[in-house]
Design a protein around this motif. Structure first.
Motif, PDB file in Angstrom:
ATOM      1  N   ILE A  29       0.833  -1.202   0.000  1.00 48.89           N
ATOM      2  CA  ILE A  29       0.000   0.000   0.000  1.00 48.89           C
ATOM      3  C   ILE A  29       0.869   1.255   0.000  1.00 48.89           C
ATOM      4  O   ILE A  29       0.595   2.227  -0.707  1.00 48.89           O
ATOM      5  N   THR A  39     -10.103   7.625   0.391  1.00 45.80           N
ATOM      6  CA  THR A  39     -10.827   6.453   0.873  1.00 45.80           C
ATOM      7  C   THR A  39      -9.946   5.550   1.724  1.00 45.80           C
ATOM      8  O   THR A  39     -10.427   4.605   2.322  1.00 45.80           O
ATOM      9  N   ASP A  40      -8.631   5.816   1.776  1.00 40.45           N
ATOM     10  CA  ASP A  40      -7.715   4.948   2.516  1.00 40.45           C
ATOM     11  C   ASP A  40      -7.638   5.291   3.993  1.00 40.45           C
ATOM     12  O   ASP A  40      -7.232   4.484   4.804  1.00 40.45           O
ATOM     13  N   GLN A  42      -9.202   6.545   7.579  1.00 45.00           N
ATOM     14  CA  GLN A  42     -10.361   6.726   8.443  1.00 45.00           C
ATOM     15  C   GLN A  42      -9.870   7.357   9.746  1.00 45.00           C
ATOM     16  O   GLN A  42      -8.678   7.396  10.016  1.00 45.00           O
ATOM     17  N   THR A  51      -5.512   3.400   8.461  1.00 43.56           N
ATOM     18  CA  THR A  51      -5.403   3.213   7.012  1.00 43.56           C
ATOM     19  C   THR A  51      -5.655   1.755   6.646  1.00 43.56           C
ATOM     20  O   THR A  51      -5.699   0.876   7.501  1.00 43.56           O
ATOM     21  N   LYS A  52      -5.777   1.531   5.348  1.00 41.82           N
ATOM     22  CA  LYS A  52      -5.910   0.163   4.853  1.00 41.82           C
ATOM     23  C   LYS A  52      -4.693  -0.673   5.235  1.00 41.82           C
ATOM     24  O   LYS A  52      -4.790  -1.886   5.418  1.00 41.82           O
ATOM     25  N   LEU A  55      -5.054  -2.228   8.692  1.00 37.57           N
ATOM     26  CA  LEU A  55      -5.971  -3.372   8.689  1.00 37.57           C
ATOM     27  C   LEU A  55      -5.364  -4.581   7.982  1.00 37.57           C
ATOM     28  O   LEU A  55      -5.535  -5.717   8.437  1.00 37.57           O
ATOM     29  N   ALA A  56      -4.633  -4.341   6.905  1.00 34.26           N
ATOM     30  CA  ALA A  56      -4.002  -5.464   6.197  1.00 34.26           C
ATOM     31  C   ALA A  56      -2.969  -6.143   7.091  1.00 34.26           C
ATOM     32  O   ALA A  56      -2.895  -7.377   7.160  1.00 34.26           O
ATOM     33  N   GLU A  78      -6.206  -2.951  16.592  1.00 35.65           N
ATOM     34  CA  GLU A  78      -7.372  -2.906  15.713  1.00 35.65           C
ATOM     35  C   GLU A  78      -8.466  -3.887  16.123  1.00 35.65           C
ATOM     36  O   GLU A  78      -9.458  -4.052  15.415  1.00 35.65           O
TER      37      GLU A  78
END
Length: 277
Positions: A29, A39-40, A42, A51-52, A55-56, A78
């Motif tokens: 990423i 959109t990445d 929050q 971010t994404k 979470l990944a 998370e």
């Protein structure tokens, strides 16, 4: 090897691999063309970014730990909604910050880390801190030692610096600076300041490149556990303002008190710490 009572040295290498794998997810990423678009990112309840990549890395680590030690619970930043009623019965568990230094990640300065610690009896007894952007990894376990793996894959034994420099090297946050910290540094006197993001601040003390990291501000338990293990196993200390050990899972909230990280215990580094609000 018994999963109920795993040998630390047998867990350490797989844990390094897990953290490196999480780092690869983050870099996919980090290096993408649409890095951190609208959109990445929050915002979490404490106004910190998510971010994404967070979470990944979280999903990669949690799934891998479930395979490695299926009987050990996992507490991750998370997935931190596990109740105190459940947590207080844990004697051994994994504590995870899948991406520490999200603000540094968004700034794209490379000072972010993957952190996983094994907690036993409220103490961090094993920790891995992986630095994806530099392909470096700090790792340690009790009765095994503390090490740094460089970008070439070479492992180096690390130790804190003793004695400290006469003009101590102090490492501080790149994104957070408090009035209390400024007051403390005035009392400390002449020093050399090195700004750094994420848990790398503790790692600099662990490898003897810095003498002191005073944290007079807000952190959570997952922010510190892995790097604390590295520091302590490298011969340093991580203590609260009243010189007590920084412990884990002792109360309902997961916030740390102010703390000090240092290598040379002959110096009274806690002198001059302001009263915590």
């Amino acid at each position: 090897m018994s999963i109920e009572n795993p040998v630390l040295s047998d867990l350490l290498n797989p844990l390094v691999d897990i953290c490196v794998g999480a780092g690869e997810k983050i870099l996919e990423i980090y290096n993408s063309d649409d890095f951190v678009n609208a959109t990445d990112v929050q915002t979490k309840g404490d106004d910190s970014p998510l971010t994404k990549a967070d979470l990944a890395a979280h999903h990669h680590i949690v799934n891998a730990l479930a395979e490695l030690t299926p009987n050990l619970p996992v507490l991750s930043e998370e997935s931190a909604d596990i109740t105190w009623e459940t947590r207080q019965s844990w004697d051994r568990y994994w504590l995870v910050d899948p991406l520490d230094g999200t603000k540094e990640f968004i700034k794209r300065n490379g000072e972010f880390t993957v952190n996983v610690a094994l907690i036993e009896g409220h103490e961090a007894i094993m920790g891995v801190v992986h630095v994806p952007a530099k392909s470096e990894t700090y790792y340690a376990a009790r009765d095994v030692g503390a090490y740094k793996r460089d970008s070439e894959g070479t492992n180096h034994f690390i130790q804190v610096r003793k004695p400290a420099n006469k003009k101590p090297v102090v490492v501080g946050s790149r994104s957070h600076q408090s009035e209390a910290m400024q007051q403390y540094l005035e009392v400390l006197g002449e020093h050399e300041m090195t700004p750094m993001g994420s848990s790398l601040k503790l790692c600099l003390v662990a490898e003897g490149l810095a003498d002191l990291y005073p944290r007079l501000g807000l952190t959570s338990e997952w922010d510190t556990a892995a790097a604390q293990a590295v520091v302590e196993i490298a011969g340093g200390e991580v203590v609260t303002a009243d010189r007590k050990p920084l412990l884990y899972n002792t109360k309902e909230n997961l916030l740390n008190p102010w703390f000090m990280v240092f290598g040379d215990s002959t110096h009274d580094w806690c002198k001059g710490i302001p009263e915590q609000d």
